[in-house]
Scaffold this active site. Structure first.
Site, PDB file in Angstrom:
ATOM      1  N   CYS A  98      -4.726   2.691  -3.839  1.00 61.01           N
ATOM      2  CA  CYS A  98      -3.559   3.136  -3.051  1.00 61.01           C
ATOM      3  C   CYS A  98      -2.413   2.133  -3.154  1.00 61.01           C
ATOM      4  O   CYS A  98      -1.629   1.972  -2.210  1.00 61.01           O
ATOM      5  CB  CYS A  98      -3.912   3.352  -1.583  1.00 61.01           C
ATOM      6  SG  CYS A  98      -5.029   4.696  -1.317  1.00 61.01           S
ATOM      7  N   HIS A 119       0.889  -1.168   0.000  1.00 60.16           N
ATOM      8  CA  HIS A 119       0.000   0.000   0.000  1.00 60.16           C
ATOM      9  C   HIS A 119       0.926   1.216   0.000  1.00 60.16           C
ATOM     10  O   HIS A 119       2.064   1.140   0.474  1.00 60.16           O
ATOM     11  CB  HIS A 119      -0.834  -0.047   1.290  1.00 60.16           C
ATOM     12  CG  HIS A 119      -1.902   0.982   1.389  1.00 60.16           C
ATOM     13  ND1 HIS A 119      -1.644   2.275   1.767  1.00 60.16           N
ATOM     14  CD2 HIS A 119      -3.241   0.910   1.190  1.00 60.16           C
ATOM     15  CE1 HIS A 119      -2.782   2.963   1.786  1.00 60.16           C
ATOM     16  NE2 HIS A 119      -3.771   2.147   1.436  1.00 60.16           N
ATOM     17  N   GLN A 147      -4.218  -5.081   6.638  1.00 58.37           N
ATOM     18  CA  GLN A 147      -5.218  -5.920   5.984  1.00 58.37           C
ATOM     19  C   GLN A 147      -5.269  -7.338   6.527  1.00 58.37           C
ATOM     20  O   GLN A 147      -6.170  -8.097   6.175  1.00 58.37           O
ATOM     21  CB  GLN A 147      -4.939  -5.965   4.466  1.00 58.37           C
ATOM     22  CG  GLN A 147      -5.123  -4.641   3.763  1.00 58.37           C
ATOM     23  CD  GLN A 147      -6.559  -4.119   3.824  1.00 58.37           C
ATOM     24  OE1 GLN A 147      -7.505  -4.874   4.027  1.00 58.37           O
ATOM     25  NE2 GLN A 147      -6.730  -2.820   3.654  1.00 58.37           N
ATOM     26  N   ASP A 175       3.414  -4.346   7.599  1.00 55.15           N
ATOM     27  CA  ASP A 175       2.124  -3.672   7.518  1.00 55.15           C
ATOM     28  C   ASP A 175       1.052  -4.752   7.680  1.00 55.15           C
ATOM     29  O   ASP A 175       0.909  -5.627   6.816  1.00 55.15           O
ATOM     30  CB  ASP A 175       2.009  -2.970   6.156  1.00 55.15           C
ATOM     31  CG  ASP A 175       0.639  -2.354   5.927  1.00 55.15           C
ATOM     32  OD1 ASP A 175      -0.251  -2.540   6.782  1.00 55.15           O
ATOM     33  OD2 ASP A 175       0.451  -1.702   4.875  1.00 55.15           O
TER      34      ASP A 175
END
Lengths: 428, 401
Positions: free
Chosen positions: B360, B121, B196, B193
């Site tokens: 994104c 992202h 999600q 990250d």
């Protein structure tokens, strides 16, 4: 079964109780105002049995009326004679109490008659006590990692050892520093929270350090069997002694050499009230109501402690005539099941001292769904887990679901104290 | 949950699902953008403003302490959720800010470079691109990450490998445990990250041994405006605060300032307290559903969505099939390059909320699809009926395109 309404040490205390009521009526606005509204005066309390007519007061009333309504006189908060005892409250129910230092000392001496070695250590000069427990103020000011030993040495000779508010996040260098400070200070008394001190002791063992011998009184929160065993392993079989101390009163009960908890009946009147609000019987679970007797700066009559006990029958083999009780835990920590409840003490008995268990917390997620969170070490056995599961399932009932989960971390409550039992909120 | 392969039956808990657009019930398939919020979360936020209202960690009032208690209790819940210590959980604004805190806080030398993955992202791409020397791991033809190149570049010892647990565009999971282990073998720090993945999978940071992890509360039924940075204690201690101000210092003099201990030294200024209250309720809600059940249901929905895409010859799934993926899936549509109109029709005529564009994640979407893609993403409140309705509606519209 005989009902136990009052625990009174002697006739003299009956007179003191009567005088305490008169004193409160004359000098304490909150008491006078409540008695007046009920149409009562000190004349209504001629016999000790009349104490039951006096209304029971709760912590929140003392918080609400502090200081003007509850001080027995116009004392300045920085009066050098007064000792300040803040309590963050295990469940967030905070309170600040002031009392004459001399009275607190007298109460402590009375309480420690149960265990002379503590009395000796307590009054030894120079006074060199170390305290290892949750910092009793918020995260913002306390447990500053850069504080020095001098910063934390109190005027009365108590050294406050450095520790983080959320105990298990205390960094290793701070644990090392606490050990170094103990070695350097050579205390004549350890005044500790058992879970906190067991954590420090585990670290000391890891570093192959042996802490200097001194009597150990464990207070602040429940003394679990596992914490006691971990500390005793470094010191001696019978080293840790339980002390029930309340910021409102000072020392309330102490464990004797024979392992029994004795009430400080010389300093206070104790009442035992059962779940139905009636005078409790011997061995019945009861909340303790305390009345002070020494006309202090902030007297308490019929104060509801929220602490649950069972009064034991007969005299203790240690020779003390003070009544023996078992401390069952804070009422707010009780786990309510469909038709019954279990106390933190019941849970601790069921947990016992299995090999490899460092720390535990029983979380009631729903009324019949439980999670036992455990921090274990390499000595933990699969069989220990099965036995633990069996013992707790027996305690909690066959219709409950119990999961044992190994975790790397268990948080302290916001008071900084550990809660071994986390009941779900009512209605959940 | 009715059973593992049926829905949780939670619709009454999510007030937004009663919303209509021009008399049509909404079907929400954009949970990867943000999840819906259950009543308990909304009530917790309202409770804060109605009954608590004060700031945290400032002053001595009773309610300030109450506010601070819930605030810190939430931190402990997060710590239990991802299995770390309370002081390894830093509250911030969102995943983007959490990653920026690391990118700026590491105080990179001119020799340091960062290994960035093309499936990222923009939040895990731009903070590195703008603040450090970077090298990139590309994509394979099907849109999955070129792991061979990843492992090879590690040998050249970047300072940090910025990885994405689950792509917001493809929904594909990466083998992060192996990727982190490989990075550590070369002395390379890792940042993951998890924005999600955290809604769908139980994450154990200790077992993963990841150095930093970032995610947002709003993807996990919580409020917007609250991000979480996890970091190993020793690494967070070294991180230079990105912002300076109130609440993060123990002592301030004219010539000397002493910061507070972790995690507060990284939390300057008044935080988003109401969001923290809301997230507290969200974590309780998640706990009741059980992460194991959530993961099972997510796998089921993921398979269901993929099977539906494969049924329609005009749709091409991004990221290929046969990989582990969440119930977030994107596809391109043969003969339709501009999906804006399609998205509007789905919304205005059918009440369906989904996502189109570059998501994104422009490097990924441009490389794989060349143009816009359509994404649907499900969560615990999504039913197979919602998914059927979406694909039936799409087919009906595509007959006109």
């Amino acid at each position: 079964m005989q009902s136990i309404q009052l625990i009174i040490a002697n006739k003299k205390n009956e007179q003191h109780a009567k005088r305490e009521i008169e004193y409160c009526y004359e000098h304490v606005r909150m008491f006078k105002s409540r008695l007046t509204s009920m149409g009562l005066t000190p004349d209504d309390f001629q016999r000790i049995e009349d104490l039951s007519k006096f209304p029971i007061f709760e912590k929140k009333e003392f918080r609400k009326h502090f200081p003007a309504g509850i001080f027995a006189g116009r004392y300045s908060l920085d009066d050098a004679r007064l000792s300040r005892s803040p309590s963050s409250g295990t469940t967030g129910d905070r309170l600040v109490t002031f009392e004459f230092g001399t009275l607190l000392l007298e109460r402590a001496i009375n309480c420690s008659e149960t265990l002379p070695k503590i009395a000796t250590a307590f009054s030894a000069t120079p006074r060199k006590h170390v305290r290892y427990a949750a910092p009793n103020c918020s995260d913002v000011e306390c447990a500053n990692p850069n504080s020095t030993m001098e910063d934390r040495l109190m005027k009365d000779g108590t050294l406050i050892l450095p520790v983080y508010h959320d105990l298990l996040t205390t960094p290793e260098h701070m644990l090392d520093r606490a050990i170094e400070e103990i070695e350097s200070y050579q205390p004549n008394l350890y005044y500790i929270d058992a879970t906190h001190f067991a954590f420090l002791v585990r670290h000391a063992k890891k570093r192959n350090k042996v802490l200097p011998e001194a009597p150990i009184v464990a207070t602040f929160s429940n003394v679990t069997k596992i914490a006691k065993a971990q500390i005793n392993e470094m010191f001696s079989e019978n080293a840790v002694k339980q002390l029930v101390s309340m910021s409102e009163f000072g020392w309330v009960a102490m464990e004797c050499e024979h392992g029994h908890l004795h009430l400080n009946s010389k300093s206070f009147i104790f009442e035992f009230i059962n779940e139905a609000g009636e005078p409790a019987s011997v061995n019945e679970l009861a909340e303790v109501i305390i009345t002070s007797l020494d006309q202090g700066a902030l007297p308490h009559v019929r104060y509801r402690t929220g602490d649950m006990y069972r009064l034991q029958k007969g005299n203790c083999s240690c020779g003390s005539s003070s009544p023996v009780v078992t401390f069952e835990g804070r009422k707010s920590d009780f786990i309510y099941l469909q038709d019954t409840f279990v106390t933190p003490n019941d849970v601790d008995e069921a947990i016992g001292v299995p090999s490899g268990l460092a720390l535990y917390q029983l979380v009631q997620k729903e009324q019949t769904v439980f999670e036992l969170r455990v921090i274990v070490n390499e000595h933990w056995l699969q069989s220990s887990e099965q036995q633990l599961n069996q013992r707790l399932s027996t305690l909690l009932g066959s219709n409950t679901e119990l999961n044992i989960v190994k975790v790397p971390y268990i948080e302290t409550g916001r008071s900084g104290k550990f809660r071994t039992c986390m009941p779900c909120e009512q209605g959940e | 949950m009715n059973n593992a392969m049926q829905s949780f039956d939670l619709r009454d808990d999510f007030p937004f699902l009663s919303r209509q657009i021009d008399g049509v019930d909404v079907v929400y398939l954009d949970s990867a953008a943000t999840s819906l919020k259950p009543n308990c979360v909304i009530e917790a936020i309202t409770h804060f403003y109605q009954n608590v209202a004060t700031n945290v960690h400032r002053g001595k009032s009773y309610v300030t302490e109450e506010a601070s208690n819930i605030y810190e209790q939430t931190r402990y819940k997060v710590a239990n959720f991802i299995r770390c210590s309370g002081n390894e959980v830093v509250f911030c604004k969102n995943t983007t800010e959490a990653i920026n805190m690391v990118a700026l806080g590491l105080e990179l030398d001119s020799d340091d470079w960062i290994l960035v993955c093309s499936d990222a992202h923009h939040s895990n791409f731009l903070p590195w691109q703008q603040n450090a020397k970077t090298r990139y791991v590309g994509l394979l033809d099907d849109g999955s990450l070129d792991l061979e190149t990843y492992y090879k570049l590690l040998e050249e010892k970047p300072k940090l490998a910025a990885i994405t647990h689950c792509s917001n565009a493809t929904g594909l999971y990466l083998p992060v445990k192996e990727m982190i282990e490989a990075a550590h073998k070369h002395g390379v720090l890792t940042l993951m990250d998890a924005a999600q993945s955290i809604p769908h999978k139980a994450i154990d940071v200790q077992s993963l041994d990841v150095d930093f992890m970032a995610f947002s509360a709003h993807k996990v039924l919580g409020p917007t405006g609250l991000g979480i940075l996890y970091g190993k204690k020793a690494l967070l201690e070294e991180l230079k605060p990105m912002q300076w101000g109130g609440g993060m210092v123990d002592w301030v003099a004219l010539d000397n300032t002493q910061t507070r201990k972790l995690p507060h030294r990284l939390e300057a200024g008044t935080p988003n307290i109401s969001a923290v209250f809301g997230f507290n309720a969200a974590l309780d809600y998640i706990d009741k559903l059980g992460m194991e059940n959530i993961e099972k249901y997510d796998n089921f929905l993921s398979d269901y969505i993929v099977s539906k895409i494969l049924e329609n010859k005009r749709l091409t799934i991004i990221g290929g099939v046969g990989h582990a993926r969440s119930s977030t899936t994107s596809f391109s549509i043969q003969g339709v390059s501009n999906l804006d109109d399609l998205s509007r029709i789905l919304s205005d005529s059918y009440g369906i909320i989904c996502r189109t564009g570059h998501l994104c994640a422009q490097p990924l979407v441009s490389a794989v699809a060349g143009e816009q893609v359509m994404r649907i993403s499900a969560y615990v409140y999504t039913t197979t009926e919602d998914i059927d309705f979406f694909f039936n509606s799409l087919s009906e519209i595509l007959d006109f395109m």
